[in-house]
Design a protein around this motif. Structure first.
Motif, PDB file in Angstrom:
ATOM      1  N   ASN B 318      38.033 -18.361   9.960  1.00  0.00           N
ATOM      2  CA  ASN B 318      37.702 -18.869  11.295  1.00  0.00           C
ATOM      3  C   ASN B 318      38.900 -19.541  11.932  1.00  0.00           C
ATOM      4  O   ASN B 318      39.255 -19.284  13.087  1.00  0.00           O
ATOM      5  CB  ASN B 318      36.552 -19.882  11.219  1.00  0.00           C
ATOM      6  N   LEU B 321      41.382 -17.046  12.912  1.00  0.00           N
ATOM      7  CA  LEU B 321      40.971 -16.347  14.137  1.00  0.00           C
ATOM      8  C   LEU B 321      41.295 -17.187  15.365  1.00  0.00           C
ATOM      9  O   LEU B 321      41.831 -16.701  16.366  1.00  0.00           O
ATOM     10  CB  LEU B 321      39.468 -16.025  14.070  1.00  0.00           C
ATOM     11  N   ARG B 325      43.754 -16.196  18.312  1.00  0.00           N
ATOM     12  CA  ARG B 325      43.342 -16.149  19.729  1.00  0.00           C
ATOM     13  C   ARG B 325      44.274 -16.972  20.587  1.00  0.00           C
ATOM     14  O   ARG B 325      44.641 -16.578  21.684  1.00  0.00           O
ATOM     15  CB  ARG B 325      41.896 -16.665  19.862  1.00  0.00           C
ATOM     16  N   THR B 332      42.357  -8.606  16.480  1.00  0.00           N
ATOM     17  CA  THR B 332      41.407  -7.696  15.856  1.00  0.00           C
ATOM     18  C   THR B 332      41.411  -7.861  14.358  1.00  0.00           C
ATOM     19  O   THR B 332      40.355  -7.894  13.704  1.00  0.00           O
ATOM     20  CB  THR B 332      41.769  -6.220  16.186  1.00  0.00           C
ATOM     21  N   GLU B 335      39.714 -10.930  13.503  1.00  0.00           N
ATOM     22  CA  GLU B 335      38.265 -10.799  13.687  1.00  0.00           C
ATOM     23  C   GLU B 335      37.638 -10.030  12.546  1.00  0.00           C
ATOM     24  O   GLU B 335      36.602 -10.404  12.012  1.00  0.00           O
ATOM     25  CB  GLU B 335      37.979 -10.063  15.012  1.00  0.00           C
ATOM     26  N   GLN B 338      37.541 -12.096   9.504  1.00  0.00           N
ATOM     27  CA  GLN B 338      36.492 -13.111   9.596  1.00  0.00           C
ATOM     28  C   GLN B 338      35.124 -12.496   9.321  1.00  0.00           C
ATOM     29  O   GLN B 338      34.297 -13.063   8.618  1.00  0.00           O
ATOM     30  CB  GLN B 338      36.545 -13.746  10.992  1.00  0.00           C
ATOM     31  N   GLN B 339      34.915 -11.320   9.860  1.00  0.00           N
ATOM     32  CA  GLN B 339      33.638 -10.645   9.636  1.00  0.00           C
ATOM     33  C   GLN B 339      33.402 -10.370   8.164  1.00  0.00           C
ATOM     34  O   GLN B 339      32.315 -10.574   7.628  1.00  0.00           O
ATOM     35  CB  GLN B 339      33.599  -9.303  10.410  1.00  0.00           C
TER      36      GLN B 339
END
Lengths: 519, 399
Positions: B318, B321, B325, B332, B335, B338-339
């Motif tokens: 997190n 990420l 950002r 990407t 992300e 993180q997923q």
């Protein structure tokens, strides 16, 4: 009964329910004070249980050792689970069994008490063995107890005083029941006096317990811990057994020193006992007897009997020592088990607290409690192991030493006779020489000496015969006593084991539903 | 020395884990084992109806190290991170009886022939007990695997059961030793992590608190129980010596005492057998129970560690990420990562919850069974003792 109570035989069932004795006046006045309510004439049998009885006061002193508490203790002691409210009899158990009228005979609960080996109920006929004894020992009625150890004084001059209580119907005593206070050195002094007088006759004189500098010092400096309480209790019990053996002995009982010891208010302080303890004396005997046994002595066939018996005694001594060592190891292991169980119980309690399943948590806590109870059981059992078994063995190891001493005495007497014979022989040779050399004045003296020595030879031969008879008699008596003693102590020990197991069953049976309730 | 455990014995022996080996599709047992010096060779026997196996009924020889290898590969398998891996069976430990046997040999001269024989018998029994115990724990390990819906399908497990050559036993070579050392270090760091981590789920929060506390308590209890049962054995052994010495005494005795001593000696011999059983039953039902669950709880804790690490990874992802950002770089990637972390964490949480709940149930059932059995055995043995004692007392008194 807390875990911190000193080691001693398990308390007697029902001991808690006794009414305390109404004021027991201290010590020697018998007026109005009835420690012993004399029952109808207990017979010779009253002796045997003595050693069994000896253990009982032990429990009381675990609880409290002050004279005020003595009252209740004495009462609890005597009842032994027999609920008799009106008899304040220190030896009730003994007399209870033998008296036909005593109703409490039937009230005995089973299994859980120290029952002496001869248990007669009102209806049971006397066994052959008992009848035989009645014949051998004419109406001995004598019971002694050593109780109430009390610390007198302070610091290094302090000592323990023990109450010696006697109950008897023998006419040679002034009263029927009486007590005196004695200290350890008094007991040693008694032994010394008796040894000096009787060991030359071949009497087996029961040896007193050993001195212990370490043990006494702890007591003197006032260390109030369980080990000094243990020590005192151990000594008290040993002194009691010692006295019981002394009064059990028909010849020793007649000795005025014994009477004085039991009766006289103030005893002159025994001197020299600091150097001569029972153990020291025995060591002397043992060394001497070793020397003697190396001599080869074969005079008559009856000597084979003595030789055999001496050999038996020696091998028995070895075995007893071995057994004592093993029992000691058992005591230690049980104490270890006791400690480990206690620690485990605590750990289990913590685990139970930690457990999040409620029913399991409860069960674990209950388990912890059961293990706690087990710890107490193990502790009591270790005390039984020690006070009943180990001390019995220790006593007999000492007694065997005294027996060896007897045999050695006989040997010495024989030696003296032999030496007198050879001296006589020499004197006769001298006389013969003088006759030949024709010296009449010296001849007269020589003849006188011969007469003297002939007298001595006769005397010493008679002494030897007499001591042989005594030793033989003493030995047989000793073996009989030993059999009875061992048997009664073994039974007592087994009963304590039995009681232990019974309680064990109770504890686990109480736990079982808790375990089953886990969900 | 071989040992064939018949079914009833195994029923009794298998106590720590209940309800195993019920599924007929895959039945595993260790019908016998061989002991040579230090090494124990287990015969692992499988009966199966599953098609994934080549034969329906077969056996292979396995060593302790093979079991360890199996355990370790399972632990290292990522897919099983959300499962409680059954604890590895402890190494067979014949140290205690061997030491005693040695001491006995040294002391042989001081005892009678009978005493020596009895002590030897006692030691052999102890040896046998250790042997049976080790067979049991290895068996239970395999049965836990076979009853687990996921683990039973593991490929390595199948190899373990089936491969009829000597497994190239991946003994812990230097690399792996280092690897496991490193793993242990990471684990202690994990302890810090999971105690410090902010837990999002009440269930896991409670479990964490509970397991951490319980784990240390049960470790303590296991050690204490072991000491206690060992003392018990010492007492039973002393009875042997007492009985033997009493016998010697009675042999030499020619008085009325002789019979009494004989009976007394005989009694002690019988008592010590009972005491021996008490000690070994206590060990099996109590000490072994505690020991097994101590290990099991460790395995449960490991699960928590893995989950906590996954949570930490997720939180780190997190943060990564957010950073990406901010920098508008590699978003990407971040992300995706993180997923992944989230997925992994969720999977672990879900499976972990299941596992921990069933573990709780399993633990309670096992404790219940063992505590009941132990209480019943204690009662039985004590009643036995009582009968023996009463018999002897009566004999002695009637004489």
């Amino acid at each position: 009964m807390a875990a911190s109570s000193p080691r001693n035989p398990p308390p007697l069932r029902g001991a808690e329910n006794q009414d305390p004795l109404s004021e027991m006046a201290d010590e020697d006045s018998d007026e109005g004070e009835d420690i012993f309510v004399g029952n109808s004439n207990p017979v010779a049998e009253s002796f045997q249980p003595d050693t069994a009885n000896g253990e009982e006061p032990a429990d009381l002193f675990s609880e409290e050792e002050t004279s005020t508490a003595v009252n209740s203790s004495i009462t609890t002691f005597k009842s032994n689970g027999v609920h008799s409210d009106n008899e304040n009899d220190l030896f009730a158990e003994v007399s209870v069994e033998l008296s036909m009228e005593n109703p409490s005979t039937t009230a005995k609960t089973s299994g859980a008490e120290f029952t002496p080996s001869l248990t007669l109920s009102a209806t049971q006929p006397r066994s052959m063995e008992q009848l035989e004894e009645e014949k051998d020992e004419d109406s001995f009625d004598m019971d002694v107890a050593v109780t109430n150890p009390e610390k007198i004084g302070d610091g290094m001059n302090a000592y323990m005083a023990y109450k010696v209580s006697t109950r008897t119907t023998l006419p040679m005593f002034r009263n029927r029941t009486f007590s005196v206070w004695r200290r350890f050195s008094d007991f040693l002094g008694l032994y010394e006096k008796l040894s000096v007088k009787h060991s030359l006759n071949g009497c087996i004189i029961p040896p007193p317990p050993e001195k212990s500098v370490v043990g006494m010092t702890k007591v003197k400096v006032g260390k109030e811990d369980s080990s000094s309480a243990d020590f005192v209790e151990r000594r008290r019990a040993a002194l009691e057994r010692y006295l019981q053996r002394v009064v059990c002995h028909p010849s020793l009982l007649q000795d005025p020193d014994v009477r004085e010891f039991l009766e006289r208010d103030e005893l002159p302080r025994a001197v020299g006992t600091h150097t001569l303890s029972g153990a020291g004396f025995l060591k002397m005997i043992n060394r001497a007897s070793d020397a003697v046994s190396k001599m080869t002595i074969k005079i008559s066939y009856s000597d084979a009997w003595f030789d055999n018996k001496l050999q038996e005694v020696e091998s028995e001594d070895l075995q007893l020592r071995k057994l004592h060592a093993v029992v000691d190891s058992l005591v230690n292991h049980r104490k270890e088990l006791c400690g480990n169980t206690a620690v485990f119980a605590k750990s289990m309690a913590m685990l139970g607290n930690s457990e999040d399943n409620t029913a399991l948590s409860r069960a674990l806590s209950q388990l912890a409690e059961v293990e706690d109870k087990m710890e107490t059981l193990h502790q009591e059992q270790a005390a039984s192991d020690f006070f009943i078994l180990a001390e019995l063995l220790a006593d007999y190891i000492r007694l065997l030493g005294a027996v060896r001493g007897c045999f050695e005495q006989r040997m010495k007497t024989w030696q003296r006779w032999q030496e007198a014979q050879s001296t006589l022989q020499k004197k006769r040779e001298v006389e013969a020489k003088l006759l030949w050399a024709n010296k009449p004045d010296k001849l007269q003296q020589a003849k006188e000496e011969i007469t003297e020595w002939e007298g001595k030879v006769t005397q010493y031969e008679r002494d030897f015969d007499r001591i042989s008879v005594t030793v033989r008699k003493e030995f047989l008596r000793f073996e009989k006593e030993k059999s009875k003693d061992f048997k009664s102590q073994i039974v007592k020990y087994l009963e304590s084991l039995l009681q232990s197991q019974q309680r064990l069953v109770m504890f686990w049976e109480a736990f079982l539903p808790e375990a089953k309730a886990i969900a | 020395m071989t040992s064939t455990l018949d079914d009833s014995e195994k029923e009794k022996a298998r106590s720590v884990s209940v309800d195993l080996n019920n599924d007929a599709s895959l039945l595993i047992d260790i019908p016998d084992a061989l002991c040579e010096r230090d090494k124990v060779k287990f015969t692992v026997h499988t009966k199966t109806t599953l098609s994934s196996f080549q034969k329906p009924d077969f056996s292979v020889p396995r060593q302790h190290e093979d079991f360890i290898w199996l355990h370790d590969t399972l632990v290292e398998t990522e897919d099983y991170a959300g499962l409680i891996i059954p604890p590895a069976p402890p190494k067979p430990d014949f140290e205690s009886p061997r030491e005693k046997m040695h001491k006995l040999g040294e002391g042989e001269a001081t005892m009678t022939k009978e005493e020596y024989t009895k002590m030897k018998q006692e030691l052999e029994a102890e040896y046998l007990a250790v042997f049976k115990k080790t067979v049991q724990v290895h068996e239970v390990f395999l049965q836990r695997l076979s009853s687990h819906p996921i683990l039973s399908k593991d490929r390595n497990f199948q190899i373990f059961l089936e491969y009829d050559q000597d497994l190239s036993v991946r003994r812990k070579n230097a690399k792996e030793t280092f690897g496991s050392f490193f793993k242990n270090m990471v684990k202690s760091a994990d302890e810090v992590i999971i105690s410090g981590i902010k837990e999002v789920d009440d269930f896991f929060e409670q479990e964490k608190t509970f397991l951490l506390d319980y784990s240390s308590k049960i470790k303590d209890s296991t050690a204490r129980a072991e000491k206690m049962t060992r003392s018990h054995k010492n007492v039973a052994d002393d009875y042997i010596h007492i009985s033997a010495t009493l016998n010697s005494l009675s042999v030499d005795d020619n008085t009325a005492l002789k019979k009494h001593l004989e009976k007394f000696a005989d009694l002690f011999e019988k008592l010590r057998k009972v005491e021996g059983r008490v000690a070994s039953d206590e060990e099996l039902k109590l000490t072994e129970l505690l020991r097994y669950y101590m290990l099991d709880i460790q395995a449960a804790k490991d699960l928590l560690y893995r989950r906590a690490r996954a949570l930490a990874d997720y939180e780190n992802s997190n943060k990564a990420l957010d950073k990406a950002r901010l920098k508008s770089k590699d978003i990407t990637q971040a992300e995706e990562h993180q997923q992944q972390c989230l997925q992994k964490f969720d999977k672990l949480s879900e499976s972990g919850k299941r596992e921990l709940t069933s573990f709780k149930g399993r633990r309670v059932v096992a404790f219940r069974k063992n505590l009941i059995e132990m209480a019943e055995l204690e009662i039985k043995h004590a009643k036995n003792n009582m009968a023996l004692l009463q018999g002897c007392i009566e004999l002695l008194k009637s004489n």
